[in-house]
Design a protein around this motif. Sequence first.
Motif, PDB file in Angstrom:
ATOM      1  N   VAL A 124       7.136   6.916  -2.852  1.00 53.45           N
ATOM      2  CA  VAL A 124       6.663   5.537  -3.026  1.00 53.45           C
ATOM      3  C   VAL A 124       5.146   5.506  -2.825  1.00 53.45           C
ATOM      4  O   VAL A 124       4.543   6.438  -2.284  1.00 53.45           O
ATOM      5  CB  VAL A 124       7.356   4.584  -2.036  1.00 53.45           C
ATOM      6  N   ALA A 125       4.544   4.428  -3.263  1.00 52.36           N
ATOM      7  CA  ALA A 125       3.090   4.243  -3.119  1.00 52.36           C
ATOM      8  C   ALA A 125       2.816   2.797  -2.758  1.00 52.36           C
ATOM      9  O   ALA A 125       3.567   1.885  -3.137  1.00 52.36           O
ATOM     10  CB  ALA A 125       2.372   4.639  -4.396  1.00 52.36           C
ATOM     11  N   ASN A 126       1.713   2.596  -2.032  1.00 53.51           N
ATOM     12  CA  ASN A 126       1.215   1.259  -1.694  1.00 53.51           C
ATOM     13  C   ASN A 126       2.227   0.440  -0.890  1.00 53.51           C
ATOM     14  O   ASN A 126       2.230  -0.792  -0.957  1.00 53.51           O
ATOM     15  CB  ASN A 126       0.813   0.490  -2.949  1.00 53.51           C
ATOM     16  N   VAL A 127       3.143   1.065  -0.166  1.00 54.25           N
ATOM     17  CA  VAL A 127       4.070   0.372   0.719  1.00 54.25           C
ATOM     18  C   VAL A 127       4.093   1.101   2.051  1.00 54.25           C
ATOM     19  O   VAL A 127       3.633   2.244   2.164  1.00 54.25           O
ATOM     20  CB  VAL A 127       5.503   0.306   0.133  1.00 54.25           C
ATOM     21  N   THR A 128       4.663   0.429   3.063  1.00 47.06           N
ATOM     22  CA  THR A 128       4.747   1.047   4.391  1.00 47.06           C
ATOM     23  C   THR A 128       6.181   1.058   4.907  1.00 47.06           C
ATOM     24  O   THR A 128       6.384   1.294   6.104  1.00 47.06           O
ATOM     25  CB  THR A 128       3.852   0.288   5.385  1.00 47.06           C
ATOM     26  N   GLN A 129       7.184   0.826   4.031  1.00 47.45           N
ATOM     27  CA  GLN A 129       8.570   0.989   4.458  1.00 47.45           C
ATOM     28  C   GLN A 129       9.456   1.237   3.227  1.00 47.45           C
ATOM     29  O   GLN A 129       9.093   0.902   2.096  1.00 47.45           O
ATOM     30  CB  GLN A 129       9.072  -0.219   5.240  1.00 47.45           C
TER      31      GLN A 129
END
Length: 1041
Positions: free
Chosen positions: A761-766
């Motif tokens: 994934v990219a640009n997320v934190t979960q």
Amino acid sequence: MDRKSKWPLGFGAVLLILFGHMTSALDVQEALLDLSQPPTITLQSPKDYIFDPRDNIVIHCEAKGKPHPSFSWTRNGTHFDVEQDSKVLMKPGSGTLVIDISGAEAYEGTYQCTARNKHGTAMSNNIVIRQSRFPSWSKERHEAIVVQVGVSLVLQCRPPAGLPPPVIFWMDRLFWKWPANERVSQALNGDLYFSNVLPEDTRSDYTCCAHFPFARIIQPKRPMSVIVLDDSPAGERRPSFMTPLGPRSTKMVLRGETLELECIAEGLPTPEISWLKEGGELPTNRISIKNFQKTLRITDVTDADAGDYRCTARNLVGITHHIIKVTVQAAPFWISAPRNLILAPNETGILTCRVDGEPKPKISWSVNGVPIDDAPQDNSRKVEEDTVILSSVQTGSSAVYQCNASNEFGYLMANAFVSVLAEPPRVLTPSNNVYQVITNNPALLDCASFGSPIPTITWFKDSQTSIQNGDPYVIHENGTLEINVAQPLNSGKYTCIATNNLGIKKNRVYLEVKEPTRILKQPEYKEVQRSRNAVFECKVKHDPSLIPTMTWLKDSGELPDDERFVVDTDSLTIKDVRDVDEGTYTCIMNTSLDQDSASTMLTVAQEPDPPTDLELTNQRERSVQLTWIPGDEHNSPTERFLVQYEDLLHKPGTWVNLTGVQGTSTTAQLSLSPYVYYSFRVLALNHVGYSRPSQPSRQYRTNPAAPDHNPSNVQAVGTEHNNLVISWMALSGLQSNGPGLQYNVQWRQKEVDEEWSSETVANVTQYVVSGTPTYVPYEVKVQALNDYGSGPDPEVLLGHSGEDLPLAAPESVQVMVHNSTLAEVHWEPVLSSSVRGKLQGYKVYYQRERSLYGAELEAGEEHQVLSFSGNRSEGRLPGLKPYSVYNLFIRVLNNKGEGPPSPSKSFETPEGVPGPPSFLKVINTNIDSLTLEWGPPVSNNGRLTGYTLKYQPVNNTNELGPVEFMTFPANESTITLMNLKSSTLYKFYFNAKTIKGSGPFITEEAFTIMDTSEFYVHSNLYLRQVADVIMSNRRPEISCS
């Protein structure tokens, strides 16, 4: 009596010593103007007087005496009739001659002045008058001097003899003084010496010049020419002396004059000169070596300077020596000159004329200018070489004696008068003088006196105590009383008494011993920031009778004339401090007697200037070296440098602290991250604060790379019973190390799955994993990657999927009642599989249903809840109410919530002691009785069995009387007490009881009514007690018994 030690000095000097340190010689002389005095020469011209023919000749001769002396002169041994010579003037009242400039040469000769009055004749020295002369050079023809390279050369000056002798120096055609060096130098006689010649010595302008300072003229000699040939150069050779010649020479010098020794050597290479004294040391404090070591000079010659002096010349080829034997002769000099004598009639005195010299001087005596052998016979006078003894002198035998000591190098002549006086004592110190001194300092009380014979001085303190020599007093020969270390007890009145055989004289003076001035609090060092205020305190203690003056100095000078400087009684305030205020500040407390001072420094500090000239060196992929030049520290040393950076790619405009270095360093090795557009700046920190930032460095870009770090704070928790939420803290732009930052999320059920599931994934934190079993363990890991590769292997972390509500309730609930307020509950823990989450603990819900006493509970009494964390199976229930029925149930707890309740369980609490009666009050008060009324306890806590009453009287001193006890059944609420004392305060203690015991007391106080028959007897006492009650705000305590 031998008066030599009593009157040894000139008349003014005698008086100055006799009359103490506080009485000036002028004051003494004015006080004694009526005393006779033989003449004394006070001013005369030097023995050797060279005059400038352009000026008048002035020959000084001044003298004093009583009566004032007359003057006469001799010239070349014969009387010089001044009045008959129109060109000669004698100043009125003086012996000084002024001879007109015209024809002055005719007045050369030897002059002597005579000053006489009726008491004697004084003579001046023989004064030799000579006219200064500056003759011209003799005419000479100079052929060019031709020499070969390397040979030595002497250019002779032979200056004309002048009076005084001229100063010699050499010049060239441009009137530049000839430069001396090791090879070419001028001798003491003025000749120019070349140790060896060089081609550049070929010149035609070697000019010797004679400077006649009296005439203020310079006479140059005809220039000399030197031609240096190079067709047959001289070779290297060992040194030899050009002056003085030979291996030895001699030199005579007079004591006290300056000795000059000279050694000039020739040779090739140029020799070096050194000096030593054989068998002795050179006097380092009086010696100087000049002219490139060629001249040795010793000033103020003494006998110890005689001896052999060796000068050594050396070069690479050899060495040579020359010894100069120095002898020291001496013109006559004084050991002790004869001193004036003041004698009383019939006293004896001694004149001593002690001189030395080499050869030994011859001494001759004269009296009133006449050789003593030719003077009239005087049987009281005896001459023994350097001593004249005068015995039993008589009034009228005053005279002036002359001592003459001479040898081949000069002479000395001194006058000494003998004055015979008979005078009663006089005290010259003013009466009632007040002397003030500071404690522990010497005190000097004057008793300046005069008399012939010399008066004897005695001192008394406070007109009673005779003062003797000895600690703490010293009586000096001149009569001064000294107290070495004055103390306050020495203050008082002092009387001095001057006595001789012709009379007695008293004088009173006063001494005041004062406290010293002391600075108790000194000003302290200040380091002050610019534009702030600086305050220096200077607290002083001084004698209250002295008027103090406080003065402040800056750098030993006055304070600036500036309104910013405010001087208070004991402080100095500098407002709005500036750089120019920096320096040393001194507070000085002055009184008329003493002072004390203290100094301190003011340093004006401010933030340092920003560093400059930032430079990047040693550039590498992950590091660079930054150097800078520190700015001005402004009087506060730099403690630290802070290096900051700006990431122009990811966070432009934001400066971040990178590292710090010690304030002594100007270099920092910086660790860098990939894929950052760096710009650096430096701040300096000192005691005041940080400087402004430096100008930014040039931009420095690092290349992209795979991530160095994985995300931090990775967690795996479920938010629902069928999911797993994996979260992390994203990498910053600085940590990304390159473009295309992504995260590879991986998970697997622990001990169930072997393979990892993953998602990038990219640009997320979960990332949410769905469809998971309820509350099962999972292993997770998150790895960073970008366009240039993956980060390091991530760490595996453990988490759980989401929880659900518990399924089961605790079983086998049991209650054990410990006492009326405490019970203990036990249960069987639920199975872990039924918890369906992380077990947090158990909650016990309990509620009081009713009282066993029969009273109904108020509606709406809520459940009470106690939580017991962890896997517990028991808990205690405190704070229960006695004699009550309770009901409870238990639930299990996880993070999702509570499970179903257990079956209810009832229990009863036993009886307890009752609470206090609800009230107790006194009604129907009479003279000897009163009635008590009460209410039952609010909380019976059981079945009431009755009440207990204790009461006792209290007298007017607050003392308690005997205690009476009474009990009552539970159904009573009043009681009348009989046979009480009238007008008496009673104190009551009342409580309820059950079968478990008595409850707490409540108290009350009350007075019985006063018997009116006793009212008037006790009225005054009553009023006083009432007043006491009002003042103390307490119940009255009255006794009428």
